[in-house]
Design an enzyme around this catalytic site. Structure first.
Site, PDB file in Angstrom:
ATOM      1  N   HIS A 214       1.020  -1.256  -0.017  1.00  0.00           N
ATOM      2  CA  HIS A 214      -0.094   0.284  -0.019  1.00  0.00           C
ATOM      3  C   HIS A 214       0.896   1.230   0.011  1.00  0.00           C
ATOM      4  CE1 HIS A 214      -3.467   2.372   1.960  1.00  0.00           C
ATOM      5  NE2 HIS A 214      -3.936   2.040   0.547  1.00  0.00           N
ATOM      6  N   LYS A 216       3.308   4.558  -1.011  1.00  0.00           N
ATOM      7  CA  LYS A 216       3.369   5.640  -2.177  1.00  0.00           C
ATOM      8  C   LYS A 216       4.812   6.252  -1.828  1.00  0.00           C
ATOM      9  CE  LYS A 216      -1.255   5.067  -1.367  1.00  0.00           C
ATOM     10  NZ  LYS A 216      -1.879   4.060  -0.223  1.00  0.00           N
ATOM     11  N   ASP A 221      16.973  10.852  -7.544  1.00  0.00           N
ATOM     12  CA  ASP A 221      18.569  11.031  -7.383  1.00  0.00           C
ATOM     13  C   ASP A 221      18.978  11.118  -5.992  1.00  0.00           C
ATOM     14  OD1 ASP A 221      18.574  11.470 -10.100  1.00  0.00           O
ATOM     15  OD2 ASP A 221      18.464  13.763  -9.967  1.00  0.00           O
ATOM     16  N   HIS A 389      -9.439  11.072   2.256  1.00  0.00           N
ATOM     17  CA  HIS A 389      -8.291   9.977   2.008  1.00  0.00           C
ATOM     18  C   HIS A 389      -6.948  10.192   2.775  1.00  0.00           C
ATOM     19  CE1 HIS A 389      -5.962   6.969  -0.302  1.00  0.00           C
ATOM     20  NE2 HIS A 389      -7.081   6.059  -0.021  1.00  0.00           N
ATOM     21  N   LYS A 391      -4.237  10.419   5.801  1.00  0.00           N
ATOM     22  CA  LYS A 391      -3.936   9.274   6.761  1.00  0.00           C
ATOM     23  C   LYS A 391      -2.832  10.059   7.489  1.00  0.00           C
ATOM     24  CE  LYS A 391      -4.056   6.747   2.646  1.00  0.00           C
ATOM     25  NZ  LYS A 391      -5.272   6.050   2.725  1.00  0.00           N
ATOM     26  N   ASP A 396       0.101  16.302  20.472  1.00  0.00           N
ATOM     27  CA  ASP A 396       0.522  17.344  21.304  1.00  0.00           C
ATOM     28  C   ASP A 396       1.269  18.541  20.215  1.00  0.00           C
ATOM     29  OD1 ASP A 396      -0.251  16.391  23.406  1.00  0.00           O
ATOM     30  OD2 ASP A 396       1.560  15.690  24.137  1.00  0.00           O
TER      31      ASP A 396
END
Length: 471
Positions: A214, A216, A221, A389, A391, A396
């Protein structure tokens, strides 16, 4: 004929009992074990099929040999930082040490962090960086669509490969199942090294379909990296029929790019490809919008649920606030109790989920946890501008997590995930501003409103909740 039916029934009953015995013998989380026992007993035929495909464990499976892991660690090597001398709270220092213990995660100070909350700005930046690549591009996505933005990315990768830039691509086979094979074939023919993660084919279908990559991640470079919740698809730019697609993604520069490189290299090796030898640059960045970073990866092969355990530690340490954005809220029992405990201690706990998600089953499962949150004083918000979507977890004034992991069982247990844990008051403040801005697009759920749900709705939520550990 009657005896034949009886024998079949006995054989099937024996299979069910045997599978239940296997579930219990694995000594998993009792909630998860109970969920599988419930499935096997309530829907016997379908339950057996579900268990064969989705119930088995990959715990402690080695993704890479120790020798190759040591070689990659040498490429990632960064002069160790004395954690005890870092100018941050004791809680943060303990979390950093815990991440090191769980997965050997290196702490990298001095990284520039750029935050994207919409697909257009993220892809504009990514395309620019890809076009500027001189040495190599490593690109990994759960979904790589053959739509407008996907084709634009592919065209750049092809041009770079033809010009001598080393281009490696990992896509998840199930996540990109609806993408044409010709799309990836065109890249391969142009010199792009592109491979699916855990290709699901017979006879390996049942042993691979449940464990998805899952992550991404992009590295250009060894200097610039990307990580977050956005896949490569037009919906991240254009939205959906019910509104915008609201997500969070990061662009980083600094030594922590080496951690992204290491994670990509491990996955690349896991697919049977040659060990990646390129090294990431390790120059620290100074000035504003910088922070110390650890990359925490987690997956079904991990001994511990790394990301979930760090979340538990960070939430338990909270003294002021805990803000969570997630498309699906299916917490483990431990995480739910941690959130309730800090809320009852008068910590400001806020959870934001979409009013309408891309999965009605997961929406109902998420809704089943809301009443327990409200009772403890947790504030729950429904995002109404479209599909939330993002996440993100903010604790704090110092800690932020952004990455691919949803706040649910699948991300914590079954998927290969990657999150950046950022220790920076500046980044924390910017993420808090984003959270409060998103609140303007939300409605807050009150206990009185939630109790008025129909009996049918409550029943659906209760039934789906039984299955939440295996969804």
């Amino acid at each position: 004929m009657i005896w034949y039916d009886i024998l079949l029934l006995i054989a099937y009953g024996g299979a069910i009992v045997s599978l239940i015995a296997v579930v219990l013998s694995e000594n998993r989380n009792p909630v998860k074990s109970l969920a599988w026992v419930t499935v096997l007993l309530m829907v016997p035929v379908f339950g057996v099929v579900l268990y064969i495909f989705f119930g088995r464990s990959l715990k402690n499976t080695r993704m890479i040999t120790r020798r190759n892991r040591r070689r990659l660690r040498r490429h990632e090597y960064f002069k160790p930082v004395d954690i005890n001398r870092l100018p941050m709270s004791t809680a943060s220092r303990l979390q950093i040490k815990m991440a090191q213990t769980l997965s050997g995660s290196i702490f990298y100070p001095g990284n520039k962090v750029e935050i994207f909350t919409d697909g257009r700005s993220k892809f504009d930046s990514l395309l620019s960086d890809l076009r500027a690549a001189k040495s190599y591009i490593h690109l990994q996505y759960y979904i790589f669509k053959d739509d407008k933005i996907g084709t634009e990315v592919a065209d750049i990768l092809i041009d770079k490969a033809k010009s001598g830039v080393k281009v490696r691509v990992i896509y998840d086979h199930i996540g990109s199942l609806h993408t044409s094979g010709k799309f990836f074939k065109r890249m391969k023919e142009a010199g792009v090294e592109v491979y699916p993660f855990f290709r699901v084919t017979f006879p390996h279908f049942a042993t691979r379909v449940n464990w998805r990559n899952h992550r991404k991640i992009v590295i250009v470079d060894g200097v610039t990296g990307y990580i977050g919740g956005m896949n490569i698809a037009d919906r991240y730019i254009d939205g959906t029929s019910y509104g915008i697609w609201r997500d969070t993604h990061l662009r980083i520069q600094g030594p922590a790019v080496g951690a992204l490189q290491y994670a990509f290299a491990v996955d690349w090796s896991f697919m049977g490809q040659p060990l990646i030898e390129e090294k990431a640059a390790q120059l620290q960045v100074t000035g504003s919008h910088t922070g110390g970073i650890q990359l925490m990866t987690s997956g079904p092969t991990s001994q511990w649920s790394n990301i979930a355990m760090l979340y538990h530690k960070a939430i338990a340490n909270a003294t002021k606030r805990v803000f969570i954005q997630t498309p699906y809220f299916l917490p483990t029992e431990g995480l739910l109790r941690a959130l309730q405990a800090v809320a009852l201690s008068k910590v400001d706990v806020r959870i934001m989920i979409p009013a309408q998600s891309d999965s009605s089953v997961l929406t109902n499962a998420s809704y089943s946890y809301i009443q327990g949150c409200l009772r403890a004083g947790i504030k729950v918000y429904l995002y109404e501008a479209g599909m939330l979507h993002a996440k993100t977890v903010l604790v704090d004034d110092e800690f932020v997590s952004v990455g691919s992991s949803n706040f649910d069982f699948r991300s914590f247990e079954h998927n290969f995930e990657g999150n950046l844990f950022i220790y920076s008051r500046d980044v924390n403040e910017r993420m808090a501003e984003i959270f409060f801005n998103d609140l303007k697009q939300c409605s807050r759920i009150s206990s009185a409103r939630w109790r008025k749900r129909s009996k049918w709705q409550k029943a659906k939520e209760s039934v789906v909740r039984l299955l939440s550990p295996v969804l």
